[in-house]
Motif scaffolding. Sequence first.
Motif, PDB file in Angstrom:
ATOM      1  N   ASP A 119       0.825  -1.210   0.000  1.00  0.00           N
ATOM      2  CA  ASP A 119       0.000   0.000   0.000  1.00  0.00           C
ATOM      3  C   ASP A 119       0.857   1.258   0.000  1.00  0.00           C
ATOM      4  OD1 ASP A 119      -2.342  -1.435  -0.050  1.00  0.00           O
ATOM      5  OD2 ASP A 119      -2.676  -1.336   2.115  1.00  0.00           O
ATOM      6  N   GLU A 120       1.940   1.237   0.779  1.00  0.00           N
ATOM      7  CA  GLU A 120       2.835   2.392   0.814  1.00  0.00           C
ATOM      8  C   GLU A 120       3.469   2.605  -0.562  1.00  0.00           C
ATOM      9  OE1 GLU A 120       6.791   3.993   3.243  1.00  0.00           O
ATOM     10  OE2 GLU A 120       6.452   1.847   2.940  1.00  0.00           O
ATOM     11  N   TYR A 121       3.969   1.535  -1.148  1.00  0.00           N
ATOM     12  CA  TYR A 121       4.599   1.588  -2.470  1.00  0.00           C
ATOM     13  C   TYR A 121       3.634   2.187  -3.497  1.00  0.00           C
ATOM     14  CZ  TYR A 121       6.423  -0.254  -6.918  1.00  0.00           C
ATOM     15  OH  TYR A 121       6.864  -0.390  -8.209  1.00  0.00           O
ATOM     16  N   GLU A 122       2.414   1.685  -3.525  1.00  0.00           N
ATOM     17  CA  GLU A 122       1.443   2.156  -4.510  1.00  0.00           C
ATOM     18  C   GLU A 122       1.028   3.602  -4.251  1.00  0.00           C
ATOM     19  OE1 GLU A 122      -1.670  -0.750  -4.409  1.00  0.00           O
ATOM     20  OE2 GLU A 122      -0.531  -2.216  -5.604  1.00  0.00           O
TER      21      GLU A 122
ATOM     22  N   THR B 297       2.474  18.560   9.366  1.00  0.00           N
ATOM     23  CA  THR B 297       3.012  18.361   8.014  1.00  0.00           C
ATOM     24  C   THR B 297       2.297  17.241   7.273  1.00  0.00           C
ATOM     25  OG1 THR B 297       4.698  16.893   8.934  1.00  0.00           O
ATOM     26  CG2 THR B 297       5.300  19.203   8.625  1.00  0.00           C
ATOM     27  N   TYR B 298       1.453  16.483   7.963  1.00  0.00           N
ATOM     28  CA  TYR B 298       0.792  15.343   7.341  1.00  0.00           C
ATOM     29  C   TYR B 298      -0.503  15.767   6.648  1.00  0.00           C
ATOM     30  CZ  TYR B 298       3.609  12.480  10.618  1.00  0.00           C
ATOM     31  OH  TYR B 298       4.623  11.901  11.345  1.00  0.00           O
ATOM     32  N   CYS B 299      -0.823  15.097   5.542  1.00  0.00           N
ATOM     33  CA  CYS B 299      -2.143  15.167   4.925  1.00  0.00           C
ATOM     34  C   CYS B 299      -2.659  13.733   4.871  1.00  0.00           C
ATOM     35  CB  CYS B 299      -2.070  15.740   3.507  1.00  0.00           C
ATOM     36  SG  CYS B 299      -1.433  17.419   3.415  1.00  0.00           S
ATOM     37  N   LYS B 300      -3.932  13.531   5.088  1.00  0.00           N
ATOM     38  CA  LYS B 300      -4.474  12.179   5.106  1.00  0.00           C
ATOM     39  C   LYS B 300      -4.204  11.484   3.781  1.00  0.00           C
ATOM     40  CE  LYS B 300      -8.024  12.344   8.660  1.00  0.00           C
ATOM     41  NZ  LYS B 300      -9.431  12.097   9.014  1.00  0.00           N
ATOM     42  N   GLY B 301      -3.766  10.244   3.895  1.00  0.00           N
ATOM     43  CA  GLY B 301      -3.456   9.470   2.703  1.00  0.00           C
ATOM     44  C   GLY B 301      -4.295   8.211   2.638  1.00  0.00           C
ATOM     45  N   TYR B 302      -3.672   7.114   2.212  1.00  0.00           N
ATOM     46  CA  TYR B 302      -4.387   5.860   1.998  1.00  0.00           C
ATOM     47  C   TYR B 302      -4.737   5.164   3.302  1.00  0.00           C
ATOM     48  CZ  TYR B 302      -0.008   3.516   3.196  1.00  0.00           C
ATOM     49  OH  TYR B 302       1.108   3.075   3.859  1.00  0.00           O
ATOM     50  N   PHE B 303      -4.036   5.481   4.402  1.00  0.00           N
ATOM     51  CA  PHE B 303      -4.150   4.727   5.646  1.00  0.00           C
ATOM     52  C   PHE B 303      -5.285   5.263   6.502  1.00  0.00           C
ATOM     53  CE2 PHE B 303      -2.931   3.454   9.942  1.00  0.00           C
ATOM     54  CZ  PHE B 303      -2.480   2.149   9.757  1.00  0.00           C
TER      55      PHE B 303
END
Length: 600
Positions: A365-368, A533-539
Amino acid sequence: MKNKKSREEKVIDEIGMAELPLIIHKLYKMHLGRYKLIDIGGDCMFRFGSTNVANVSYLATYIHFINIEDDVLTIEGNVSWPSVLKKHFKFYVSVNGKKQECEMFNAGFDLKCNSETYETRTAFLFKWELSVDKSVYEIKFVYECNGIECYSGKINSMRFAPVADCIKGQYCTIDKWMISINGNAIVLKKNESESEVKDKEIHFQNELLKIDSRDVEWAVNLRKKYFEEMSRKRKPIWLFMDRTDRADDNAEVFFKYMQNHDEVDSFFVIDKNSRDYNRLSQIGNVVELYSQQHYLLVLLADYIISSQCNGVVENPFWEKSEYFRDIYHKPKIIFLQHGVIKDDMSPTLNRYNTNFTGFITSTRDEYESILEYPYFYSKKEVWCTGLPIFDELENRPQKIILVMPTWRQELMQQEWDYEKETMVWVPIRDITESEYYKRFYSLINNKKLVKACEDYGYKIAFKPHPLLEPYIKDISDNENTILWGNEKSYKNAFAEGNLLITDYSSVAFEFAYLRKPILYYQYDEKAFYEKHTYCKGYFDYKKDGFGEVEYQEERLVDAICNYIKRDCELSEMDKEKIDNLWGFHGGCCEKLYGKIMKEH
């Protein structure tokens, strides 16, 4: 008697011509969208009312990357024009006077004022096959405005551009070509001989010595030393870094692994005052941060391998960097990270800000996500080898409730440290007065939690984020709580912990790798994503996380106590989720080494 300035002239004076797109944005609104584009012969004039504002040629072209591989020239950058007039613009690249089209795309560079986009910056990718019959190429950038061909009058070299025109005589060499910027053109000249390149370097050094600066003589001597050492270099040089003041991260683990590979000269860079300096010296070659050897090795290195992505990793020269622009971009950067990326970090880790040769990932998931989100990296640069630290993780639980929250950007700001000659993070205000401090102080001193730990023989270990560690020494009132600073390595903290309490930190992945339970304390979920610094991602923490997500202290304490009562046993559901996450187990350093050698 002085003439009274017009409204338009006042706007121009107030903003300054360096911000021409913003000036045009303001005047466009002032004149309710009325303007003229005047053909002045080889250029186009912006006119509002009776005021001639500027020519299109005043607009700059921004260059990010220049490369030559297999006789193919690649130039990547972005173009700039006023957003309110963008319908009139087209962009071309001129090669020896002939217009050529290139790939154009949005890379998120547009500039805004009060939520309105006033400057459109469109990225471009231009490729050109260099002919064996031509020895000189002149590359210019054409801003066609309203059908009028205008040449961009200025080239601005961005962070990873290997050449600029800030200093007379600047140049770079790529493959068998010498590249320079002459006015508004990038000029490529085929190197006819080695002596021609040496003459160019001597000319540049002489130009440097004309500059009135105390750093110039030092820079010239360092350049001379670089060319001398390059002629004697026999092995690849790999430079390793974690944080400037401490190791104990992925670079250290991989550095230790590389001690078994003497076909490479490996060096670890760290502040000599760090408590890790002497320890690392027992492992391999250690170099003092900002020493002469450090500066030289950055220029000589084939690879710079780091868990960090701050500027000092690939460019420790700071304000002196223009003296070495042609050289310091040459080492390839391998970004090890210090955790699994679960959020959208593309605003900071995109290729235009980082230019990694290898971007290390650990899960599918991280890779993609790195390929899907606007990082602008391809499969060639994104490597799923796993983090080196996974090779050293051990499970030696010592009845420890491990509390490891991440930091909060709104509590800190960056300042220049004149003594250390680097940017450092410092508190904006008293950390102990923040909600962040008070929340975790309350948690680890919670009477119900403290009693449960005493009853079942557990201790609470609080390990703060390195940026906050110096400011929260007195966070515990009870003897059952241990404050773990940098004297406790991360891998030992993971090994000894039975249960991890974190908020948004990626350390949860390392802990999960050991098949141990995790709880997330996210009392400030909405504010965190707005200010950090974070924006919501796939997780998704509730769906993908390795344990329960709690927002209130009492509910979190109840969940911790339940784990303590069953000796911190991992639930079957979380065990299955963790087992499905990893596509590997061990051998991360070996895989990473293989990828680098293949790239090399």
